[in-house]
Design a protein around this motif. Structure first.
Motif, short mmCIF file in Angstrom:
data_model
loop_
_atom_site.label_atom_id
_atom_site.label_comp_id
_atom_site.label_asym_id
_atom_site.label_seq_id
_atom_site.Cartn_x
_atom_site.Cartn_y
_atom_site.Cartn_z
N GLN A 205 -17.98 2.49 5.23
CA GLN A 205 -17.71 1.21 5.89
C GLN A 205 -17.25 1.41 7.33
O GLN A 205 -17.61 0.64 8.22
CB GLN A 205 -16.62 0.49 5.11
CG GLN A 205 -16.36 -0.91 5.54
CD GLN A 205 -15.19 -1.48 4.76
OE1 GLN A 205 -14.04 -1.06 4.88
NE2 GLN A 205 -15.48 -2.42 3.91
N ARG A 206 -16.47 2.45 7.58
CA ARG A 206 -15.84 2.61 8.88
C ARG A 206 -16.60 3.53 9.84
O ARG A 206 -16.46 3.41 11.05
CB ARG A 206 -14.41 3.13 8.71
CG ARG A 206 -13.51 2.04 8.19
CD ARG A 206 -12.13 2.54 7.96
NE ARG A 206 -11.22 1.45 7.66
CZ ARG A 206 -10.44 0.85 8.56
NH1 ARG A 206 -10.48 1.23 9.82
NH2 ARG A 206 -9.63 -0.13 8.21
N PRO B 111 1.09 3.75 -6.13
CA PRO B 111 1.59 2.90 -5.07
C PRO B 111 3.10 2.72 -5.13
O PRO B 111 3.77 2.64 -4.13
CB PRO B 111 0.89 1.56 -5.29
CG PRO B 111 0.28 1.64 -6.64
CD PRO B 111 0.14 3.07 -6.99
N PHE C 23 -9.78 7.81 -4.78
CA PHE C 23 -9.46 6.43 -4.43
C PHE C 23 -8.34 6.43 -3.39
O PHE C 23 -7.32 7.09 -3.57
CB PHE C 23 -9.01 5.67 -5.68
CG PHE C 23 -8.74 4.21 -5.44
CD1 PHE C 23 -9.78 3.28 -5.49
CD2 PHE C 23 -7.46 3.75 -5.17
CE1 PHE C 23 -9.54 1.92 -5.28
CE2 PHE C 23 -7.21 2.40 -4.95
CZ PHE C 23 -8.25 1.49 -5.01
N ARG D 40 -3.61 5.08 9.26
CA ARG D 40 -2.95 4.35 8.18
C ARG D 40 -2.74 5.26 6.97
O ARG D 40 -1.69 5.25 6.33
CB ARG D 40 -3.76 3.12 7.78
CG ARG D 40 -3.07 2.26 6.74
CD ARG D 40 -3.82 0.99 6.47
NE ARG D 40 -3.71 0.05 7.56
CZ ARG D 40 -2.75 -0.87 7.66
NH1 ARG D 40 -1.82 -0.94 6.74
NH2 ARG D 40 -2.72 -1.71 8.65
N ARG E 97 -5.30 4.87 -1.65
CA ARG E 97 -4.27 3.86 -1.84
C ARG E 97 -4.14 2.97 -0.62
O ARG E 97 -4.00 1.77 -0.72
CB ARG E 97 -2.92 4.54 -2.08
CG ARG E 97 -2.56 4.74 -3.51
CD ARG E 97 -1.09 5.07 -3.66
NE ARG E 97 -0.63 6.19 -2.86
CZ ARG E 97 0.15 6.07 -1.80
NH1 ARG E 97 0.54 4.89 -1.38
NH2 ARG E 97 0.55 7.15 -1.15
N SER E 98 -4.18 3.60 0.55
CA SER E 98 -3.97 2.82 1.77
C SER E 98 -5.17 1.93 2.07
O SER E 98 -5.02 0.86 2.64
CB SER E 98 -3.69 3.74 2.94
OG SER E 98 -4.77 4.61 3.15
N GLY E 99 -6.36 2.38 1.69
CA GLY E 99 -7.57 1.60 1.98
C GLY E 99 -8.00 0.70 0.85
O GLY E 99 -8.90 -0.11 1.00
N ARG E 100 -7.36 0.82 -0.30
CA ARG E 100 -7.66 0.01 -1.49
C ARG E 100 -9.12 0.10 -1.91
O ARG E 100 -9.72 -0.87 -2.35
CB ARG E 100 -7.32 -1.47 -1.28
CG ARG E 100 -5.87 -1.80 -1.37
CD ARG E 100 -5.26 -1.70 -0.03
NE ARG E 100 -3.87 -2.10 -0.02
CZ ARG E 100 -3.07 -1.94 1.01
NH1 ARG E 100 -3.51 -1.37 2.11
NH2 ARG E 100 -1.82 -2.30 0.95
N GLN E 101 -9.73 1.24 -1.74
CA GLN E 101 -11.10 1.43 -2.20
C GLN E 101 -11.39 2.93 -2.28
O GLN E 101 -10.57 3.74 -1.82
CB GLN E 101 -12.09 0.75 -1.26
CG GLN E 101 -12.00 1.22 0.19
CD GLN E 101 -12.88 0.42 1.12
OE1 GLN E 101 -13.91 -0.09 0.71
NE2 GLN E 101 -12.50 0.32 2.38
#
Lengths: 692, 354
Positions: free
Chosen positions: B107-108, B41, B93, B312, B95-99
């Protein structure tokens, strides 16, 4: 027949569906409610008190908004719920690791530290998890300024019901220092407590050769070295649970300590809960496994359990997070946080933070009254100003109606910004093994590039300072809200010398200095260099465009090419010392001149500019002396001297400190400005008017 | 046809390989120092930190080694465990989605699927209907009006049209808010008493007998669907109209009319089906393309689908997520194209898939 009419029928059905959806009516719905209850039960013949977290489903009436009035409501749609909208999401909920504003928006409301900034900056701090703010007078700070003792507040519980102890504070601070994440604010704690100038806890192992690299540390450091690091930290942070005290022993007196520990990196986590979640067990044999984490391998980054006025309800990454009021909050009714301040359980029962990247959508939410405030980019302020019904003075709190007194927004203008954009000039641009760097063209003084050490010539640096039109930046780039600074310390702060000489905008002087540089070669050969900043910031691009235009006006052969880069690429190259001219901002971590002179003249930026050691060595002793000086007047004099020397060496073009503006719906009450943390981040003091 | 489908499915991994190779190769245009920013990050400020990151992620290794590592994973020097590896189902993982990227997609994707499903009728149904009406009223006022109406939509940038409808229907009228659910209804959906059967809010609302959830989810879908539809109707209309006009001029239709069949039967029974082929090609791929997410629409309406996540990830140079989304998008489009081809053969018996 049916074939022909079918689309029409289905279309009508769709329109009916749309109409019904738009007119959805209030409903009784079931929602999950979480409460903390304390019960007295008899167990094995003994009466014991048990605290449990109870989750139950309750029926509540939900008002699904029907047709709203075109005008914004006069009160909050729901005075118990505050919704605010930002462009980004949290990166970590771990107070020891998080290091940016969006994460702090959440952390400030969930976690607490020993002290907190008083609403009135001049009054210092208020006690939070300690019973009083330590001072020399009350015996909390030793006469030599080396030992700070905090008396722990009794009866405080974490959200999970665990009691707060002095050991929790010692664990939290030790954990933070040993994590020593280069992406966190722990460098300030390490510098203040341990006296390590690199800001890394492994500084004593192989002269910090493994700093920021856990794998290298584990592979190369001996067990004895690792244990010694941990024990050195523990020796300075001592908890006495029986006496209810927490003591900090500093390596040397450190003036800004209180400003540092009032912020998230010194907030307190529950030791037992942290260990249960897989975090460090507190042993000096294992700390290295938790060294320098990122949020993806940090056990507390996506869970939360503090003592603060709000509890984490849920977090949906990149969409929203929701907090609910801590109904068992330790602060009692009448125990005001400061004179006239909040007390008891939070008035606002629910905080909803939404992540909306698009300004148009955020603006629409503001206009619809669905957000108490939204992030307003500097360039979009004029749009928001059309909705302003009253303008308030942050110093007096007095508000004046605007020409549109029915406007739904309140504006707080002229808030002193604690950040500033400046133009950094690189003394020795880093190149690859073949001597190439895309930002310096040919790498030669041939009119098609610059040599890597172009800015090591002081005349070039001075010429750049003379060629910048500071007033135009303030009027065109900062909407007239800027204040030019005469040195790296921001205006109004201790050490800011109002009489310090500045470089005026003077094209003739610029031309003169250029002619003196590089043995007089520049007017004939010219140069070409790239000036970089991050994509999407209009003010920064304006600043570089101003410089570009003025250099060209002096001599068409002076070519400054403005390049914007995605922030990740930009910062990577900047940190690697590859950018010859970089426009970047610094936002203070704590409100003290040391947090300005240190990064600019010997620390972060000096490193990125590859500033020669002989220049840094001029500043270093003065900076060290100033931060250890306890007499404010003597400190100010030292910073004046640093400012005078900075003007002489001119390592960067210092621009103007922005004037921040805050917008909020007029049904929000309790806003105040503070340079460390505003009430738009710490929600506890706020309340909302009913209505709408 | 079965053999054709199997063969196309077997080609799928190679297509995916090609797509990811291309993206991976493009990333190599950045220097190892610049690419180090894609993996952490924020680069630590201490000396040597960038070199450590480059060494840790092997960013200066040859291209093929980095690509192989991304495919099959790498051994953790501390634990000896294999970490990562797309072929092992570990997309990394974000970085932008934090998961984890796989969680992010899980989820999306339902949000995107829900929007795509609800978009089918407005986009295809109304688009075709307008095209047919236009064709059978060739050069009459109704034809001109429809063409002007859809051409305006075609000319509007999605971004502008989306903001306009948002201002009108949300800010002014308060009918259709952005997002996916309103806050109180979101609390209902997240409560344990609400069972998530499909993760599609409208469907789950109905299955749970919660009409409030259904209506609220629908309210949030109206503007994105309207925006998506209006800007593509012109394309569907144009294809349908020209295809219908061409079909209506065919000899067999003249014969049908000569036999005394009514104009309705001539148009809808004889001409319509044959005119549908090109429409299926364009409309089918258009709708299944929605499964990949519609970036601009999702961003404007703050709709938490694949499109806004992709935007994003791309804007923050989240290489892990971008590679995964490219992989996912490629799979969706390849399978979607296969479905369109099969549909094509079903509608027109003259087409043989071999």
């Amino acid at each position: 027949m049916l074939n022909k009419k079918l689309p029409l029928l289905v279309g009508l059905m769709m329109l009916t569906l749309i109409w019904l959806a738009a007119c959805a009516s209030p409903e009784v719905v079931e929602v999950e409610v979480t409460r903390v209850v304390t019960e007295t039960i008899v167990e094995a013949g003994d009466t014991v008190e048990v605290t449990r977290v109870v989750t139950e489903v309750q029926e509540v009436v939900v008002e699904v908004p029907a047709e709203q009035e075109a005008a914004a409501p006069s009160g909050a749609p729901d005075p118990t719920t505050l919704t605010f909208v930002d462009t980004g999401d949290i990166s970590s909920m771990d107070p020891q690791l998080a290091y940016e504003g969006t994460s702090f928006d959440m952390i400030y409301n969930i976690y607490e530290g020993l002290i907190y900034p008083n609403r009135d900056e001049s009054k210092g701090y208020v006690a939070m998890l300690s019973t009083e703010v330590p001072s020399v007078e009350n015996g909390g700070i030793s006469a030599d300024g080396l030992t700070y003792t905090f008396n722990m507040r009794p009866g405080v519980q974490f959200h999970n019901g665990n009691d707060l102890t002095a050991s929790d504070v010692a664990y939290s601070w030790t954990r933070g220092l040993l994590q020593s994440s280069p992406n966190s604010g722990q460098w300030m704690m390490i510098e203040a407590i341990m006296g390590y100038g690199t800001g890394d806890i492994t500084e004593t192992i192989a002269e910090g050769a493994y700093a920021g690299d856990r794998e290298a540390l584990i592979a190369n450091a001996s067990a004895e070295e690792l244990v010694a690091v941990c024990e050195a930290v523990k020796a300075r942070l001592v908890a006495d649970d029986a006496a209810g005290t927490f003591t900090v022993a500093l390596e040397r007196p450190w003036g800004p300590l209180m400003a540092i520990i009032a912020q998230p990196w010194a907030f307190v986590v529950d030791q037992d809960w942290a260990i249960e979640n897989g975090d460090w067990d507190g042993s000096c044999d294992t700390w290295q496994n938790f060294y320098a984490p990122g949020s993806e391998d940090d056990a507390l980054s996506y869970v939360a359990n503090g003592t603060g006025p709000y509890i984490l309800d849920h977090w949906t990454p990149d969409q929203e997070w929701v907090l609910t009021a801590n109904e068992s909050y330790w602060r009692q009714d009448g125990d005001a946080m400061w004179d006239g301040g909040p007390s008891g359980v939070a008035t606002i029962k629910r905080i909803v933070h939404k992540t909306v990247s698009e300004w148009g959508t955020r603006f629409a939410m503001l206009q619809a009254g669905d957000a108490a405030w939204v992030t307003v980019p500097e360039a979009n302020r004029p749009q928001a100003q059309f909705l302003v019904g009253e303008i308030c003075d942050y110093q007096t709190g007095e508000c004046t109606p605007t020409d549109t007194p029915d406007g739904p927004l309140r504006m707080w203008p002229n808030l002193p910004s604690t950040s500033r954009n400046d133009i950094f000039l690189n003394f020795a641009v880093k190149t690859d093994d073949e001597g190439n760097n895309p930002y310096i063209g040919s790498g030669q003084l041939d009119g098609n590039g610059i040599p890597p050490d172009f800015f090591s010539d002081i005349h070039v640096r001075k010429a750049f300072s003379y060629c910048f039109d500071y007033d135009t930046l303030i009027s065109d780039g900062q909407n007239g809200d800027g204040t030019r600074n005469n040195g790296v310390i921001i205006a109004g702060m201790l050490g800011y010398n109002p009489d310090q000489e500045m470089y005026p905008f003077d094209l003739a002087k610029c031309e003169e200095e250029m002619a003196l540089a590089w043995d007089g070669a520049l007017p004939d050969t010219g140069f070409r260099v790239q000036a970089t900043t991050t994509t999407g910031n209009l003010m920064r691009m304006t600043a570089l465009a101003i410089l570009q235009s003025n250099l060209r006006a002096v001599n068409p052969a002076y070519q400054l090419e403005v390049v914007t880069l995605p922030s990740a690429t930009y910062f990577s190259a900047f940190r690697a010392g590859q950018l010859p001219v970089a426009l970047s901002s610094w936002g203070e971590d704590y409100h003290d001149p040391h947090n300005w002179v240190q990064p600019y003249l010997i620390g972060t930026f000096a490193g990125r500019q590859n500033m020669p050691d002989e220049i840094k060595d001029i500043f270093r002793p003065l900076i060290e002396q100033a931060v250890l000086e306890s007499d404010p007047a003597k400190r100010a004099e030292l910073y004046y001297e640093i400012g005078r020397l900075r003007h002489e060496y001119v390592p960067e073009v210092v621009l103007s400190q922005g004037g921040d503006v805050s917008f909020e719906m007029r049904w929000v009450n309790g806003y105040y400005y503070h340079p460390l943390v505003s009430s738009h981040r710490y929600i506890y003091p706020l309340s909302l008017d009913a209505g709408g | 046809m079965t053999a054709y489908i199997i063969r196309r499915l077997l080609q799928l991994p190679f297509t995916m390989l090609g797509v990811t190779l291309l993206i991976f190769a493009m990333l190599q245009l950045l220097t190892p120092v610049e690419r180090s920013a894609l993996y952490v990050p924020s680069i630590p400020h201490n000396e040597g930190a960038i070199d450590a990151i480059i060494a840790k992620y092997g960013l200066d290794d040859p291209f093929y080694i980095q690509y192989w590592r991304w495919l099959v994973g790498h051994k953790d020097v501390n634990t000896g465990e294999i970490k990562g590896g797309v072929l092992r189902g570990d997309l990394g993982f974000s970085r932008s989605g934090r998961q984890d990227v796989i969680d992010m997609i899980a989820q999306r994707l339902p949000a995107t699927v829900e929007m795509a499903l609800w978009s089918v009728f407005p986009i295809i149904g109304i688009g075709i209907w307008l095209g047919v009406i236009s064709a059978i009223n060739h050069n009459k006022p109704i034809d001109q009006i429809i063409r002007v109406f859809t051409t305006i939509g075609w000319s509007f940038p999605t971004f502008v049209f989306g903001l306009l409808v948002l201002l009108l229907f949300y800010t002014k009228l308060g009918w259709f808010p952005p997002g996916r659910l309103s806050d109180p209804i979101n609390a209902v959906v997240m409560s344990p008493s609400f069972r998530r059967y499909t993760q599609l809010n409208t469907v789950d609302g109905l299955l749970n007998g919660r009409m409030d959830v259904f209506w609220d989810a629908l309210r949030h879908l109206v503007l994105p669907i309207l925006t998506l539809s209006y800007v593509v109707w012109a394309r569907i209309l144009r294809v349908t109209r020209s295809s219908m006009l061409e079909t209506l001029r065919q000899d067999y239709l003249r014969t049908a009319r000569a036999k005394g069949l009514s104009e309705k039967i001539v148009v809808y029974r004889h001409a319509f089906r044959n005119a549908l082929l090109p429409v299926i090609t364009i409309g089918g791929s258009m709708v299944v393309g929605l499964l990949d997410g519609t970036v601009v629409t999702e961003v404007i309406f703050n709709y938490p689908g694949m499109g806004s996540a992709t935007a994003r990830a791309a804007s923050s140079l989240d290489a892990t997520a971008v590679l995964a989304f490219v992989l996912f998008g490629g799979m969706v489009l390849t399978v979607a194209n296969l479905i369109v081809d099969v549909l094509y053969a079903m509608v027109d018996p003259r087409i043989r898939l071999t």
